[in-house]
Design an enzyme around this catalytic site. Sequence first.
Site, PDB file in Angstrom:
ATOM      1  N   CYS A  80       0.681  -0.970  -0.308  1.00  0.00           N
ATOM      2  CA  CYS A  80      -0.152   0.326   0.028  1.00  0.00           C
ATOM      3  C   CYS A  80       0.892   1.186   0.604  1.00  0.00           C
ATOM      4  O   CYS A  80       1.718   1.562   1.454  1.00  0.00           O
ATOM      5  CB  CYS A  80      -1.034   0.019   0.876  1.00  0.00           C
ATOM      6  SG  CYS A  80      -1.619   1.115   1.620  1.00  0.00           S
ATOM      7  N   CYS A  99       0.119   4.184   2.472  1.00  0.00           N
ATOM      8  CA  CYS A  99       0.582   3.509   3.949  1.00  0.00           C
ATOM      9  C   CYS A  99       1.808   3.883   4.386  1.00  0.00           C
ATOM     10  O   CYS A  99       2.022   4.576   5.543  1.00  0.00           O
ATOM     11  CB  CYS A  99      -0.104   2.015   3.733  1.00  0.00           C
ATOM     12  SG  CYS A  99      -1.481   1.098   4.108  1.00  0.00           S
TER      13      CYS A  99
END
Length: 110
Positions: A35, A38
């Site tokens: 991700c 993230c």
Amino acid sequence: MIRAAGVAEVTDADFEAEVIGSELPVLVEFTADWCPPCRQMAPVLSALAAEESTRLKVVQLNVDTNPLTTNAYRVLSMPTFMVFRGGEPVRSMVGARPKRRLLEELSDVV
């Protein structure tokens, strides 16, 4: 998982003790290695953990290796930030955001 400095990693096994049983409110980042947003949040979470350590506990949970907790809180998108206070989720936010906005969103729960 991209660990943010000063931010503990929690798992299905210790979520109850580290988050639900915490004296302080806890900000949980549901995250994943794959991700990109993230990864962008790592320095923000590190700074938040350092600056708010007396008022807020900041932890990360890898959704890929901790499906029980991820499913229990119906987390579908990464990153998802959830604030727990007194063992209950009191706020949920989805997506990367600047530190200032994150602090504003946390102001009424910490």
